[in-house]
Scaffold this active site. Sequence first.
Site, PDB file in Angstrom:
ATOM      1  N   LYS A 145       6.757   4.018  -0.693  1.00  0.00           N
ATOM      2  CA  LYS A 145       6.048   4.971  -1.733  1.00  0.00           C
ATOM      3  C   LYS A 145       6.110   4.097  -2.964  1.00  0.00           C
ATOM      4  O   LYS A 145       5.056   4.078  -3.629  1.00  0.00           O
ATOM      5  CB  LYS A 145       7.015   6.073  -1.650  1.00  0.00           C
ATOM      6  N   ILE A 192      -1.628   0.522  -1.378  1.00  0.00           N
ATOM      7  CA  ILE A 192      -2.450  -0.678  -0.979  1.00  0.00           C
ATOM      8  C   ILE A 192      -1.498  -1.937  -1.918  1.00  0.00           C
ATOM      9  O   ILE A 192      -1.288  -1.753  -3.208  1.00  0.00           O
ATOM     10  CB  ILE A 192      -3.603  -0.933  -1.193  1.00  0.00           C
ATOM     11  N   HIS A 216       3.710  -1.095  -0.001  1.00  0.00           N
ATOM     12  CA  HIS A 216       3.509  -1.199   1.468  1.00  0.00           C
ATOM     13  C   HIS A 216       2.585  -2.088   1.994  1.00  0.00           C
ATOM     14  O   HIS A 216       1.566  -1.690   2.600  1.00  0.00           O
ATOM     15  CB  HIS A 216       3.237   0.270   2.025  1.00  0.00           C
ATOM     16  N   CYS A 266       1.120   9.387  -0.843  1.00  0.00           N
ATOM     17  CA  CYS A 266       0.739   8.288   0.141  1.00  0.00           C
ATOM     18  C   CYS A 266       1.344   7.116  -0.501  1.00  0.00           C
ATOM     19  O   CYS A 266       1.460   6.723  -1.782  1.00  0.00           O
ATOM     20  CB  CYS A 266      -0.876   8.076   0.143  1.00  0.00           C
ATOM     21  N   SER A 267       1.718   6.130   0.353  1.00  0.00           N
ATOM     22  CA  SER A 267       2.163   4.692  -0.013  1.00  0.00           C
ATOM     23  C   SER A 267       0.848   3.886  -0.482  1.00  0.00           C
ATOM     24  O   SER A 267      -0.416   4.223   0.079  1.00  0.00           O
ATOM     25  CB  SER A 267       3.067   4.225   1.098  1.00  0.00           C
ATOM     26  N   CYS A 312       1.995  -1.146  11.403  1.00  0.00           N
ATOM     27  CA  CYS A 312       2.697  -0.986  10.226  1.00  0.00           C
ATOM     28  C   CYS A 312       4.261  -1.359  10.688  1.00  0.00           C
ATOM     29  O   CYS A 312       4.990  -1.530   9.691  1.00  0.00           O
ATOM     30  CB  CYS A 312       2.592   0.516   9.709  1.00  0.00           C
TER      31      CYS A 312
END
Lengths: 387, 132
Positions: A330, A209, A334, A206-207, A83
């Site tokens: 967020k 897809i 991402h 969670c960030s 990442c």
Amino acid sequence: MREVAIIGVGINDWGELWDLSLRTVWAQAALAALSDAGVDHVDSVTVGCMSGGLFVGQEHVGALLADELGIAGVPATRVESACASGGAALRTGFAEVASGLADIVLVTGVEKMTDCSGDEATAALATAADQETEVFFGATFPGLYAMMARAHMAKHGTTREQLAAVAVKNHHNGTLNPHAQFRREVTIEGVMGSTMVAEPLTILDCSPITDGAAAVVLADLETARRLAHGRPIVKVSGVGFATDRMALHNRKDIASLEAVQAAAQKAFAMAGRKPSDVKVAEVHDCFTIAEIMAVEALGFCPQGEGGKFTEAGCTDLGGPIPVNASGGLKAKGHPVGATGVAQAVEIATQLRGEAGARQVEGARIGLTQNMGGTGASGIVHILEVAS
Amino acid sequence: MTTLSPARLTREFPTRYRLEAARCAACGEVMVPPRLVCPACGTREAETITLNPEGEVLTYTVIHVAGSAFKHQVPYILAVVALDGGGTVTCELADLVDEAPAIGMRVRLEFRRIQEDGEAGVIAYGHKAVPA
């Protein structure tokens, strides 16, 4: 070592871009950056991309993308640190310009994550953790961050509401960013009540897809001054990169990010700056807990107080140190390999005073923090307006 | 991409089946699985040891959204366990009936089925933690 400046920035509208391929998503951002810089050639291309192989079955993306841009002939390579691939690509480009190996480098990041199934994307992301000692036994990426969150809550008294406050802030900022994947507000209750992923983290911790790309054009300071045409010149004044033990269970402290701390110390030392000099920052909020731990590791607040610091509004737009004005991972999204480069796009845009509704007034020094895996790679860049 | 090829699984047997690990000859760091160089002090000499299966939960989570190999098990508990004789591992925390998972909980590693490669595929074994 020569001084290095960002002379052009480009990003496309992020989201689930089903009608665009990896190469087109990338070319949109690359062309935007080249136009912004006003250059007609580059000496080299770096591509931050976590896994063309697993997400779209395509490796060798350096040559593929240089070809796509009609500049075959230049050296072009993918740079990978999970990442943190984008941050690593930026550092590689910096080294090329600083060393004199190149005068103008196109630094890019891209990830095309929606061409595969959700299960395949989850498996691809999990390769950022240790396959043999973590993933084999049932670890998921959110699961590992959830264990970091649990450890941080137990050690420092961080609350569930403080985690949610990160998502609320970053979603608010995302509403002000036309490139963001999610442009809607969320509430503390909404975050806490959303689908459970890995306790205590819900889906809104969670960030997402994301398909997306970002690009910056780097040049030596002399070239940058020649091409500035009256715009502020944004220098890359500090670069820091550190690694930590790969598996979370081998870290000295599960509730802190030592690689980020070490990378920040290197970057601050190189720039001759300190945390309180930073007026705007983009940090790697892949999960809400990650932003809390990052602001501590960067020295914006004492270790263990990231939750309180966030809850008190210190990282809000208008606060003493606005964090993730872009919406962060967020809300902005991402696309893993693109994230580190997009952070530099945002900070350069802020320092030029071109950030529109989310502009942090008067910011002259900014910071980006990009992270791979559960913190085994930490990369920090300090950007500032050249005098 | 499968992570369950026979060769890949077989070479992990010593640690996953018998809890074999290595202890650094110089500083005593326990390496799970064994490696060629101690990550704590850089020494290249180590002795093979069997891990003490008893230990303590350092942190945990309950996973509700899992990868494809673990979907049928959700929700399940994942934990980081520090072993009494050195070494730290990530694994499932199983067999909790009325008890809630907790940091500091005493556990013991047991040999269990971990995942399988489809209905007719390879079965992979390893360890899970259970209340001690």
